[in-house]
Design a protein around this motif. Structure first.
Motif, PDB file in Angstrom:
ATOM      1  N   ILE A   1       1.158  -1.186  -0.361  1.00  0.00           N
ATOM      2  CA  ILE A   1      -0.181   0.107  -0.069  1.00  0.00           C
ATOM      3  C   ILE A   1       0.464   1.035  -0.072  1.00  0.00           C
ATOM      4  CG2 ILE A   1      -1.768   1.110   1.028  1.00  0.00           C
ATOM      5  CD1 ILE A   1      -2.628  -1.459   0.363  1.00  0.00           C
ATOM      6  N   VAL A   2       0.639   2.177  -0.892  1.00  0.00           N
ATOM      7  CA  VAL A   2       1.751   3.903  -0.743  1.00  0.00           C
ATOM      8  C   VAL A   2       0.359   4.346  -0.998  1.00  0.00           C
ATOM      9  CG1 VAL A   2       2.302   4.771  -2.850  1.00  0.00           C
ATOM     10  CG2 VAL A   2       2.949   2.514  -3.162  1.00  0.00           C
ATOM     11  N   THR A   3       0.513   5.606   0.495  1.00  0.00           N
ATOM     12  CA  THR A   3       0.028   6.360   1.266  1.00  0.00           C
ATOM     13  C   THR A   3       0.880   7.524   1.569  1.00  0.00           C
ATOM     14  OG1 THR A   3      -1.544   6.027   2.445  1.00  0.00           O
ATOM     15  CG2 THR A   3       0.127   5.455   3.529  1.00  0.00           C
ATOM     16  N   ASP A   4       0.212   8.891   1.402  1.00  0.00           N
ATOM     17  CA  ASP A   4       0.646   9.842   2.463  1.00  0.00           C
ATOM     18  C   ASP A   4       0.759   9.464   3.903  1.00  0.00           C
ATOM     19  OD1 ASP A   4      -1.728  11.491   3.618  1.00  0.00           O
ATOM     20  OD2 ASP A   4      -2.322   9.841   2.202  1.00  0.00           O
ATOM     21  N   ASP A   5       1.688  10.044   4.597  1.00  0.00           N
ATOM     22  CA  ASP A   5       2.059  10.008   5.658  1.00  0.00           C
ATOM     23  C   ASP A   5       2.735  11.532   6.381  1.00  0.00           C
ATOM     24  OD1 ASP A   5       2.789   9.567   8.631  1.00  0.00           O
ATOM     25  OD2 ASP A   5       3.707   7.725   7.933  1.00  0.00           O
TER      26      ASP A   5
END
Length: 186
Positions: free
Chosen positions: A88-92
Motif C-alpha cells: 500500500i502506498v500512502t501519504d504520511d
C-alpha cells in the motif's frame, strides 16, 4: 509471481495534486515512466505492469480514501495474490516531505485509509510505503493540510521523490522487502 500495489487517494479533480493523493501520484508517475495507463474497472482504476518476470497489478481505488479496503480486498481475491505480496502506498504527515518509509506491517497510525484496509483484511500484516508530506500545519488544521495542494517549492522537488518511490515499488516486487527497506529507508 504476482503482486498488488495499491496507491491510496481520492478521486476527482478537486483532489489532484493534494498531499492526501500521494499514493495516486506515485502510481501515475510510474505509469508515465513505463508507458502504461490505468483503466476504470470495478472499485478502482487498474493497470498491469510486467517487470523482471513479475506481474504487478496496480490499483487506484475509486472508493475514496476511507473505504480503500473494499478495493484492496477485491483485487487481492480477483488475482489470487497473498497479502505478503501486497504493498500500500500512502501519504504520511508524520514524515518530513519527501521522506519514504517502507514497513512490512504496522498500525494505521491515524490514517483512515490504512485503518479501513486493516478492518476489511482483518490484519495489519501487509507492507506499506509511507510517503512523507510533512506536518506544517497549526493545531486543528490537519484536514486542510492533507487535503491541500503541495506548495510550489515542494512541487519542484516532487518528481524526484515520486521517481524514488516508484523505484521502491519495483524493488519490493523484484528484490523483496528487506533489501528494499535497507536501500530506501535511509
Amino acid at each position: 509471481m504476482k503482486y498488488l500495489i495499491a496507491g491510496l487517494g481520492n478521486i476527482g479533480p478537486e483532489y489532484m495534486l493534494t498531499r492526501h493523493n500521494a499514493g495516486f501520484m506515485v502510481l501515475d508517475r510510474l505509469a508515465a515512466q513505463h508507458d502504461f495507463s490505468f483503466t476504470l474497472n470495478r472499485l478502482a482504476y487498474t493497470a498491469e505492469l510486467r517487470h523482471k518476470g513479475k506481474v504487478i497489478h496496480l490499483i487506484k481505488p475509486t472508493t475514496y480514501m476511507n473505504l480503500s479496503g473494499k478495493a484492496v480486498s477485491y483485487y487481492l481475491k480477483q488475482h489470487s495474490i497473498p497479502t505478503e505480496n501486497l504493498l500500500i502506498v500512502t501519504d504520511d504527515k508524520d514524515l518530513p516531505f519527501g521522506k519514504l518509509r517502507l514497513k512490512p506491517k504496522g498500525s494505521p497510525g491515524g490514517h483512515n485509509g490504512l485503518r479501513n484496509i486493516d478492518e476489511v483484511l482483518g490484519t495489519q500484516e501487509y507492507a506499506r510505503l509511507r510517503f512523507g508530506i510533512g506536518s506544517d500545519f497549526s493545531r486543528g488544521r490537519q484536514v486542510d493540510f492533507v487535503l491541500g495542494k503541495f506548495p510550489e517549492e515542494e512541487l519542484g522537488q516532487l518528481p524526484a521523490v515520486l521517481d524514488k518511490a516508484g523505484d521502491a515499488l519495483l524493488s519490493f516486487c523484484t528484490s523483496g522487502i528487506q533489501v528494499t527497506m535497507n536501500f530506501f529507508n535511509q
